[in-house]
Design a protein around this motif. Structure first.
Motif, mmCIF file in Angstrom:
data_model
loop_
_atom_site.group_PDB
_atom_site.id
_atom_site.type_symbol
_atom_site.label_atom_id
_atom_site.label_comp_id
_atom_site.label_asym_id
_atom_site.label_seq_id
_atom_site.Cartn_x
_atom_site.Cartn_y
_atom_site.Cartn_z
ATOM 1 N N UNK A 189 39.059 64.288 49.405
ATOM 2 C CA UNK A 189 38.690 63.075 50.128
ATOM 3 C C UNK A 189 37.887 62.141 49.230
ATOM 4 N N UNK A 190 38.127 60.847 49.331
ATOM 5 C CA UNK A 190 37.403 59.896 48.466
ATOM 6 C C UNK A 190 35.927 59.834 48.819
ATOM 7 N N UNK A 191 35.138 59.480 47.830
ATOM 8 C CA UNK A 191 33.690 59.348 48.022
ATOM 9 C C UNK A 191 33.376 58.149 48.905
ATOM 10 N N UNK A 192 34.186 57.113 48.779
ATOM 11 C CA UNK A 192 33.944 55.917 49.597
ATOM 12 C C UNK A 192 35.268 55.215 49.914
ATOM 13 N N UNK A 193 35.285 54.558 51.064
ATOM 14 C CA UNK A 193 36.404 53.728 51.487
ATOM 15 C C UNK A 193 35.835 52.340 51.757
ATOM 16 N N UNK A 194 36.332 51.349 51.039
ATOM 17 C CA UNK A 194 35.809 49.984 51.160
ATOM 18 C C UNK A 194 36.840 49.124 51.888
ATOM 19 N N UNK A 195 36.400 48.470 52.945
ATOM 20 C CA UNK A 195 37.229 47.553 53.718
ATOM 21 C C UNK A 195 36.776 46.132 53.401
ATOM 22 N N UNK A 196 37.702 45.302 52.934
ATOM 23 C CA UNK A 196 37.364 43.939 52.515
ATOM 24 C C UNK A 196 38.238 42.934 53.245
ATOM 25 N N UNK A 197 37.601 41.940 53.855
ATOM 26 C CA UNK A 197 38.360 40.837 54.454
ATOM 27 C C UNK A 197 38.667 39.807 53.366
ATOM 28 N N UNK A 198 39.823 39.166 53.479
ATOM 29 C CA UNK A 198 40.199 38.133 52.514
ATOM 30 C C UNK A 198 39.208 36.976 52.512
ATOM 31 N N UNK A 199 39.209 36.229 51.425
ATOM 32 C CA UNK A 199 38.375 35.032 51.340
ATOM 33 C C UNK A 199 38.874 33.932 52.267
ATOM 34 N N UNK A 200 38.100 32.850 52.335
ATOM 35 C CA UNK A 200 38.469 31.732 53.202
ATOM 36 C C UNK A 200 39.863 31.222 52.840
ATOM 37 N N UNK A 201 40.697 31.047 53.877
ATOM 38 C CA UNK A 201 42.062 30.564 53.663
ATOM 39 C C UNK A 201 42.232 29.169 54.246
ATOM 40 N N UNK A 202 43.380 28.585 53.961
ATOM 41 C CA UNK A 202 43.680 27.251 54.482
ATOM 42 C C UNK A 202 43.606 27.225 56.008
ATOM 43 N N UNK A 203 44.044 28.305 56.650
ATOM 44 C CA UNK A 203 44.030 28.353 58.106
ATOM 45 C C UNK A 203 42.641 28.470 58.696
ATOM 46 N N UNK A 211 49.886 31.409 53.740
ATOM 47 C CA UNK A 211 48.704 30.576 53.522
ATOM 48 C C UNK A 211 47.889 31.102 52.339
ATOM 49 N N UNK A 212 47.352 30.173 51.564
ATOM 50 C CA UNK A 212 46.595 30.521 50.360
ATOM 51 C C UNK A 212 45.093 30.458 50.611
ATOM 52 N N UNK A 213 44.340 31.004 49.669
ATOM 53 C CA UNK A 213 42.895 30.838 49.681
ATOM 54 C C UNK A 213 42.526 29.398 49.358
ATOM 55 N N UNK A 214 41.432 28.936 49.904
ATOM 56 C CA UNK A 214 40.846 27.667 49.475
ATOM 57 C C UNK A 214 40.062 27.908 48.182
ATOM 58 N N UNK A 215 39.583 26.842 47.585
ATOM 59 C CA UNK A 215 38.734 26.983 46.399
ATOM 60 C C UNK A 215 37.487 27.796 46.732
ATOM 61 N N UNK A 260 32.599 38.087 58.016
ATOM 62 C CA UNK A 260 32.880 36.805 57.386
ATOM 63 C C UNK A 260 33.931 36.944 56.298
ATOM 64 N N UNK A 261 34.411 35.823 55.799
ATOM 65 C CA UNK A 261 35.401 35.848 54.726
ATOM 66 C C UNK A 261 34.824 36.520 53.477
ATOM 67 N N UNK A 262 35.613 37.420 52.894
ATOM 68 C CA UNK A 262 35.244 38.189 51.697
ATOM 69 C C UNK A 262 34.060 39.119 51.930
ATOM 70 N N UNK A 263 33.716 39.387 53.193
ATOM 71 C CA UNK A 263 32.725 40.415 53.485
ATOM 72 C C UNK A 263 33.406 41.777 53.451
ATOM 73 N N UNK A 264 32.633 42.799 53.146
ATOM 74 C CA UNK A 264 33.190 44.144 53.108
ATOM 75 C C UNK A 264 32.237 45.131 53.779
ATOM 76 N N UNK A 265 32.793 46.259 54.131
ATOM 77 C CA UNK A 265 32.041 47.383 54.656
ATOM 78 C C UNK A 265 32.424 48.620 53.858
ATOM 79 N N UNK A 266 31.458 49.498 53.647
ATOM 80 C CA UNK A 266 31.686 50.703 52.856
ATOM 81 C C UNK A 266 31.523 51.924 53.750
#
Length: 219
Positions: free
Chosen positions: A3-17, A32-36, A185-191
């Motif tokens: 079993x892995x030591x950690x599992x990281x869940x990451x939401x994508x960054x801010x997108x056009x939508x 849809x793409x990421x914004x700057x 939030x966008x690009x937030x993650x949980x471990x």
């Protein structure tokens, strides 16, 4: 079982939508793409994750949407240490095809009143449907742990609702508990970290917009 030591869940960054909901009338959700700003968010998350992972190997699973692939690329993880797989079961909740903005706003209002887990978009999925396919992905993920040389880290790049439903399935939360949580939030993650007793705990909770007891049903 490795079993892995950690599992990281990451939401994508801010997108056009995320900044213009009229774009869904012209572009498919998956395209849809990421914004700057979203790209910068992903780059900042990448700096933190590179420090977290150190020189360890990573097994990465990425939703097939353009914005999740762009987020993964912006993390700038060392390619020689990462095994990346596109995973369609980690995609966003399907809302149908090209969307009419006013119709979607009306359906979202219905969903807020009916419940995010049970409400089914007219041409798409309910949260329960997403829960089922996330559960199917988890079965595959657990089978991968049987390999004795499984990497010590798992990275999942996905969407906010899917992240919450993954944790609901993993930690056996009730429907009411799921309904009380806000998306990260966008690009937030949980471990999810493996403890000494063989159980995973999450490094920090999702924010609550209400208490589970205030939801009008139980899981």
């Amino acid at each position: 079982m490795a079993r892995p030591r950690r599992i990281v869940l990451l939401r994508h960054g801010e997108s056009e939508g995320n900044i213009d909901d009229t774009v869904y009338e012209r572009e498919p959700d998956h395209a849809l793409s990421l914004t700057t700003a979203g790209l910068h968010q992903a780059e900042e998350a990448g700096a933190e994750l590179r420090e977290l992972f150190g020189g360890e190997r990573i097994s990465a699973y990425v939703s097939p949407y353009r914005r999740t692939h762009q987020t993964f690329q912006a993390l700038a993880l060392a390619p020689e240490r990462v095994r990346m797989r596109e995973e369609p079961r980690l995609r966003e909740q399907d809302w149908g095809n090209w969307q009419d903005r006013e119709d979607v706003r009306l359906q979202k209002a219905y969903r807020d009143a009916y419940g995010h887990f049970f409400y089914r978009f007219a041409q798409g999925e309910s949260g329960a449907d997403v829960y089922d396919r996330v559960g199917a992905f988890l079965e595959s993920l657990w089978r991968s742990f049987e390999h004795p040389d499984h990497p010590p880290n798992v990275l999942i790049v996905t969407h906010g609702l899917t992240m919450r439903l993954f944790c609901m399935r993993w930690f056996h939360w009730t429907v009411a508990e799921f309904e009380s949580l806000s998306n990260p939030g966008n690009a937030e993650y949980r471990v999810l970290e493996l403890g000494t007793k063989g159980k995973y705990t999450m490094d920090r909770p999702f924010e609550h917009w209400c208490s589970p007891e205030s939801i009008g049903f139980t899981g």
